[in-house]
Design a protein around this motif. Structure first.
Motif, PDB file in Angstrom:
ATOM      1  N   TRP A 106     130.252  95.787  51.004  1.00 30.85           N
ATOM      2  CA  TRP A 106     130.920  94.901  50.043  1.00 30.85           C
ATOM      3  C   TRP A 106     130.947  93.464  50.570  1.00 30.85           C
ATOM      4  O   TRP A 106     130.680  92.518  49.819  1.00 30.85           O
ATOM      5  N   ALA A 107     131.274  93.298  51.854  1.00 31.47           N
ATOM      6  CA  ALA A 107     131.303  91.959  52.443  1.00 31.47           C
ATOM      7  C   ALA A 107     129.918  91.335  52.448  1.00 31.47           C
ATOM      8  O   ALA A 107     129.762  90.127  52.207  1.00 31.47           O
ATOM      9  N   ALA A 108     128.896  92.143  52.711  1.00 26.30           N
ATOM     10  CA  ALA A 108     127.519  91.641  52.721  1.00 26.30           C
ATOM     11  C   ALA A 108     127.103  91.154  51.334  1.00 26.30           C
ATOM     12  O   ALA A 108     126.474  90.095  51.193  1.00 26.30           O
ATOM     13  N   VAL A 109     127.470  91.918  50.310  1.00 28.13           N
ATOM     14  CA  VAL A 109     127.157  91.506  48.938  1.00 28.13           C
ATOM     15  C   VAL A 109     127.904  90.215  48.592  1.00 28.13           C
ATOM     16  O   VAL A 109     127.356  89.312  47.948  1.00 28.13           O
ATOM     17  N   ALA A 110     129.155  90.121  49.041  1.00 29.49           N
ATOM     18  CA  ALA A 110     129.931  88.890  48.810  1.00 29.49           C
ATOM     19  C   ALA A 110     129.241  87.695  49.453  1.00 29.49           C
ATOM     20  O   ALA A 110     129.101  86.631  48.838  1.00 29.49           O
ATOM     21  N   ARG A 114     127.627  84.566  47.449  1.00 33.01           N
ATOM     22  CA  ARG A 114     128.057  83.203  47.776  1.00 33.01           C
ATOM     23  C   ARG A 114     126.862  82.323  48.103  1.00 33.01           C
ATOM     24  O   ARG A 114     126.786  81.172  47.663  1.00 33.01           O
ATOM     25  N   ALA A 115     125.908  82.856  48.866  1.00 35.01           N
ATOM     26  CA  ALA A 115     124.707  82.091  49.207  1.00 35.01           C
ATOM     27  C   ALA A 115     123.907  81.722  47.961  1.00 35.01           C
ATOM     28  O   ALA A 115     123.276  80.662  47.900  1.00 35.01           O
ATOM     29  N   LEU A 116     123.965  82.599  46.958  1.00 40.14           N
ATOM     30  CA  LEU A 116     123.247  82.354  45.698  1.00 40.14           C
ATOM     31  C   LEU A 116     124.087  81.553  44.699  1.00 40.14           C
ATOM     32  O   LEU A 116     123.644  81.296  43.580  1.00 40.14           O
ATOM     33  N   ILE A 118     126.675  82.584  43.147  1.00 33.64           N
ATOM     34  CA  ILE A 118     127.199  83.453  42.087  1.00 33.64           C
ATOM     35  C   ILE A 118     128.653  83.732  42.463  1.00 33.64           C
ATOM     36  O   ILE A 118     129.012  84.791  42.989  1.00 33.64           O
ATOM     37  N   TYR A 119     129.500  82.749  42.229  1.00 37.38           N
ATOM     38  CA  TYR A 119     130.832  82.772  42.815  1.00 37.38           C
ATOM     39  C   TYR A 119     131.740  83.851  42.236  1.00 37.38           C
ATOM     40  O   TYR A 119     132.575  84.408  42.951  1.00 37.38           O
ATOM     41  N   GLY A 120     131.591  84.171  40.953  1.00 37.60           N
ATOM     42  CA  GLY A 120     132.419  85.227  40.367  1.00 37.60           C
ATOM     43  C   GLY A 120     132.210  86.554  41.080  1.00 37.60           C
ATOM     44  O   GLY A 120     133.178  87.253  41.430  1.00 37.60           O
ATOM     45  N   THR A 121     130.953  86.902  41.319  1.00 41.70           N
ATOM     46  CA  THR A 121     130.638  88.141  42.036  1.00 41.70           C
ATOM     47  C   THR A 121     131.146  88.078  43.471  1.00 41.70           C
ATOM     48  O   THR A 121     131.711  89.045  43.985  1.00 41.70           O
ATOM     49  N   ALA A 122     130.947  86.942  44.127  1.00 42.03           N
ATOM     50  CA  ALA A 122     131.411  86.778  45.512  1.00 42.03           C
ATOM     51  C   ALA A 122     132.920  86.948  45.608  1.00 42.03           C
ATOM     52  O   ALA A 122     133.427  87.657  46.485  1.00 42.03           O
ATOM     53  N   ILE A 123     133.660  86.325  44.703  1.00 36.09           N
ATOM     54  CA  ILE A 123     135.126  86.401  44.728  1.00 36.09           C
ATOM     55  C   ILE A 123     135.589  87.839  44.533  1.00 36.09           C
ATOM     56  O   ILE A 123     136.470  88.330  45.254  1.00 36.09           O
ATOM     57  N   ARG A 124     134.996  88.543  43.565  1.00 36.31           N
ATOM     58  CA  ARG A 124     135.384  89.940  43.318  1.00 36.31           C
ATOM     59  C   ARG A 124     135.117  90.813  44.542  1.00 36.31           C
ATOM     60  O   ARG A 124     135.946  91.651  44.919  1.00 36.31           O
ATOM     61  N   ALA A 125     133.962  90.626  45.159  1.00 32.43           N
ATOM     62  CA  ALA A 125     133.614  91.443  46.327  1.00 32.43           C
ATOM     63  C   ALA A 125     134.507  91.117  47.525  1.00 32.43           C
ATOM     64  O   ALA A 125     134.966  92.021  48.236  1.00 32.43           O
TER      65      ALA A 125
END
Length: 229
Positions: A106-110, A114-116, A118-125
């Motif tokens: 989960w942290a890796a996906v976040a 974030r690197a991409l 895609i902040y909504g996905t990063a925040i959720r993860a």
């Protein structure tokens, strides 16, 4: 292979597990998995990724396939293959899982989201890790979520997000850093009285943290500004 792994001779263990896997048989999936774990722990992410992907392809119904998928996401993120990590997340991640490797995925996906940007996905993860992770990892994840909120939603929302790090996590280094970020943002928002409270909280609650000296400098600067008015 197991003896080498126990003695932390990970390269040797990986080679032996791979050799066992190539022999086929009932232990092929477990041998691929353990070889991948040894490579991953050695930060040899390319060969680790190859082994985890091979396991998932050949033994998709094996009980280790889920864990291999989680480790696949972690390896992809560490290799900077962020799009692949984010793209594979929905098919692999289990929102209920709380084991260390699941949360690392989960942290890796976040991190990849974030690197991409895609902040909504990063925040959720990051929030998932903050809610279910171990003490230090949880605090770090909530702080990272607050940094994403700053970029995605602005200063006002970020102040609240940084304050939550201190409220929900009793981890001095991250709580102090979060209060410092909140203090800086409040100064930028021209709310000096609230900023002063943040800096005083740091000095009083975390006197041994590096941020305490920063807080003292900010308090002095704010006091000098008041005198000059």
């Amino acid at each position: 292979a197991w003896a080498s792994m126990k003695q932390k001779r990970l390269s040797e263990a990986a080679e032996r597990f791979e050799k066992a896997a190539r022999a086929g048989g009932a232990l092929e999936a477990e041998s691929l998995f353990q070889a991948g774990v040894c490579r991953f722990d050695q930060e040899e992410f390319e060969p680790a990724l190859r082994l985890f992907q091979e396991l998932r392809k050949k033994h998709s119904r094996h009980e280790l396939a889920v864990q291999a998928g989680q480790r696949t996401l972690s390896a992809l993120s560490r290799l900077g293959r962020h799009e692949e990590a984010v793209r594979g997340a929905n098919a692999i991640l289990d929102a209920q899982a709380q084991d260390a490797w699941s949360l690392d995925a989960w942290a890796a996906v976040a991190d990849s989201a974030r690197a991409l940007k895609i902040y909504g996905t990063a925040i959720r993860a990051y929030r998932h890790v903050a809610e279910k992770g171990a003490r230090l990892d949880a605090a770090r994840a909530r702080f990272s979520a607050a940094e994403c909120i700053l970029v995605d939603q602005g200063q006002e929302a970020a102040v609240d997000a940084f304050l939550k790090v201190s409220i929900f996590h009793d981890v001095d280094i991250w709580s102090a850093k979060a209060l410092a970020r909140a203090g800086e943002l409040l100064e930028e928002l021209n709310r000096p009285a609230e900023a002063k409270k943040m800096w005083r909280d740091i000095v009083n609650r975390y006197p041994n943290e590096a941020t305490a000296k920063i807080a003292q400098r900010h308090l002095q600067t704010l006091a000098n500004r008041e005198k000059s008015k």
